[in-house]
Scaffold this motif. Structure first.
Motif, short mmCIF file in Angstrom:
data_model
loop_
_atom_site.label_atom_id
_atom_site.label_comp_id
_atom_site.label_asym_id
_atom_site.label_seq_id
_atom_site.Cartn_x
_atom_site.Cartn_y
_atom_site.Cartn_z
N ALA A 146 -4.81 -1.97 10.54
CA ALA A 146 -4.94 -2.19 11.92
C ALA A 146 -4.41 -3.43 12.57
O ALA A 146 -3.88 -4.33 11.76
N ARG A 199 -8.49 2.64 14.15
CA ARG A 199 -7.41 3.53 13.87
C ARG A 199 -7.46 5.24 14.08
O ARG A 199 -8.72 5.47 13.56
N ARG A 220 0.70 -1.29 -0.08
CA ARG A 220 0.11 -0.04 -0.07
C ARG A 220 0.96 1.26 0.12
O ARG A 220 0.91 2.00 0.82
N GLN A 236 -14.86 -3.17 23.37
CA GLN A 236 -15.50 -2.43 22.24
C GLN A 236 -16.89 -2.87 21.89
O GLN A 236 -17.68 -2.04 21.44
N ASP A 243 -3.31 -1.35 -6.93
CA ASP A 243 -3.87 -1.72 -5.90
C ASP A 243 -5.47 -2.50 -5.90
O ASP A 243 -6.38 -2.03 -5.97
N SER A 272 -7.98 -2.49 -2.80
CA SER A 272 -8.72 -1.11 -2.90
C SER A 272 -9.78 -1.05 -3.73
O SER A 272 -10.90 -0.60 -3.41
N ASP A 320 -13.83 3.23 14.00
CA ASP A 320 -12.58 2.57 13.54
C ASP A 320 -11.57 2.85 14.62
O ASP A 320 -11.52 3.64 15.34
N THR A 341 -16.98 -3.69 8.39
CA THR A 341 -15.86 -4.03 7.27
C THR A 341 -14.63 -4.38 7.91
O THR A 341 -13.48 -4.14 7.36
N ALA A 342 -14.68 -4.64 9.31
CA ALA A 342 -13.23 -4.37 9.74
C ALA A 342 -12.38 -5.68 9.80
O ALA A 342 -12.91 -7.01 10.00
N LEU A 343 -11.35 -5.37 9.11
CA LEU A 343 -10.24 -6.50 9.04
C LEU A 343 -9.13 -5.99 9.60
O LEU A 343 -8.38 -5.02 9.68
N GLN A 365 -0.23 2.58 -6.07
CA GLN A 365 -1.92 2.82 -5.96
C GLN A 365 -2.50 2.18 -7.25
O GLN A 365 -3.56 1.85 -6.76
N GLY A 415 -11.97 1.82 6.72
CA GLY A 415 -11.04 1.78 5.54
C GLY A 415 -11.52 2.24 4.14
O GLY A 415 -12.49 2.91 4.18
N VAL A 416 -11.29 1.56 3.16
CA VAL A 416 -11.76 1.84 1.73
C VAL A 416 -12.99 1.49 1.71
O VAL A 416 -13.83 2.27 1.08
N GLY A 423 -0.14 1.52 8.16
CA GLY A 423 -1.42 2.17 7.88
C GLY A 423 -2.60 1.08 8.07
O GLY A 423 -3.72 1.26 8.05
#
Ligand code: NAD
Length: 372
Positions: free
Chosen positions: A227, A196, A119, A238, A127, A130, A194, A255-257, A124, A173-174, A225
């Motif tokens: 998690a 982050r 990344r 959480q 990618d 993304s 999120d 979408t948490a990965l 880019q 994220g994306v 960048g």
């Protein structure tokens, strides 16, 4: 060199790894393109369009191609049909696909996993993750909107005022940011969270509310960048802190990965029971185990009137644009590897070495090797 583009055979896969518009780019680089008959049909690209662009058609491309461009990981029988020393570029799901990775090494295939593209700004335009996350985030909202028993926007009518839907996006994220933008364009009230810390500003800059949780998120982001995995206690806390936002939402998009790990469970069965009947959860982490404890990949589960959609391949449901975007990333990467019409690997270059999984009969990617 012959670039082969096979037809994807996984159930429900409608994407193709090369679109006709990109043929001139490959032929100008001195490559010949061989497409399996019908490879682009489900994405809206007929054989005729490829033939007009200069590609040849064949019933089976695996045995003839020097370079294979593919969306999904190859099957074992497809690897067995590949030429020894061929180059493969595509998604490989390298941490969950031990037999395929071993077979590629044994076949002396030089295999690149698009998931492992670094990344960095220079890569880019290669990618693929993304690109596909953008499609998934957009479509997740449309799927939720079409299954929700209420409107997304505020409606002021002669029959009274209908309040807008509340959407909670977990993981921004994306895919999450795209979901936020799409839900807002449909008129919903959107909140997001999120781990982050840098994401708060991004969420607010697209006009959504960032949910503040009293969690210690220092160290939640790694140098790249992404998690970082957190201890169980962190996730338990959480869940507790997020339960009000989840209960208040009509739609939750998760979408948490954490790269290379099972997706964290952030919505427990109890939290689902706290939601209003008719609410919808779209779990984009389904393929990595799911962010909701009740998610089943590729299935829909109803619990207490709450619909939980385990969406593992939404990009395939927008196949034309998903194929265009994906094809750009793989052809950009192929161009990066070419010198005078041939593949020359510069293993000092991280853009080449980071996604390289097998080469000259070995599994060369350290993390993949360790996992296998
Ligand atoms: P991802 O798909 O790995 O994860 C999705 C999101 O889930 C991430 O934002 C992550 O922080 C979040 N997450 C993980 N655990 C969570 C938890 N317990 N609770 C809530 N959220 C959680 O990430 P991604 O979408 O691929 O993006 C990761 C980062 O990489 C972002 O900062 C993105 O902007 C960046 N990125 C950079 C480039 C580039 O420079 N070329 C390209 C793409 C993405």
């Amino acid at each position: 060199m012959i670039v082969g583009v096979p037809r994807e055979t996984d159930a429900g896969e409608a994407r193709v790894a090369l679109v006709p518009d990109l043929l001139p780019k490959l032929t100008a680089a001195g490559l010949t393109v061989l497409l399996e008959t019908g490879a682009g049909a489900l994405a809206g690209f007929p054989d005729r369009a490829y033939a007009e662009g200069g590609a040849s058609l064949s019933a089976d491309v695996f045995g003839e191609a020097d370079i294979l461009l593919k969306v999904r990981p190859p099957k074992l029988d497809e690897v067995a049909r590949m030429r020894e020393g061929a180059t493969f570029i595509g998604f490989l799901q390298p941490y969950a696909n031990a037999a395929t990775i071993r077979a590629l090494a044994a076949r002396r295939v030089t295999a690149f996993s698009m998931e492992l593209m670094p990344r960095i700004a220079r890569a880019q335009h290669m990618d693929a993750l993304s690109a596909m996350s953008t499609v998934a985030g957009y479509k997740a909202v449309l799927v939720a909107a079409s299954r929700l028993p209420r409107f997304f926007p505020l409606f002021m009518t002669a029959m009274g005022t209908l309040t807008p839907a509340r959407v909670f996006v977990i993981g921004a994220g994306v895919a999450g940011l795209e979901a936020i933008g799409t839900a807002q364009r449909l008129g919903a009230i959107v909140e997001a969270y999120d781990t982050r810390p840098a994401v708060k500003e991004q969420v607010e800059s697209v006009g959504a509310r960032f949910v503040e949780l009293t969690l210690d998120t220092e160290g939640a982001e790694d140098a790249a960048g992404y998690a970082r995995a957190q201890p169980e206690e962190f996730y338990r806390r959480q869940q507790e802190l997020m339960s009000r936002s989840v209960a208040a939402a009509d739609v939750v998009i998760t979408t948490a990965l954490v790269p290379g790990q099972r997706a964290p469970v952030l919505i427990t069965e109890e939290m689902v029971q706290g939601m209003r009947p008719g609410s919808v959860i779209v779990d984009l982490a389904a393929e990595q185990g799911g962010n909701c404890a009740l998610t089943e990949p590729d299935r829909e589960v109803v619990k207490g009137g709450v619909l939980i959609i385990g969406a593992s391949n939404l990009p395939s449901t927008v196949p034309l644009h998903a194929s265009e975007m994906y094809a750009r990333t793989v052809t950009n990467f192929l161009e990066h590897l070419l010198e005078d019409g041939r593949i020359r690997l510069d293993l000092e270059d991280v853009v080449t070495s980071a996604p390289l999984v097998t080469h000259q009969g070995e599994i060369v990617h350290e993390a993949v090797k360790a996992r296998l």
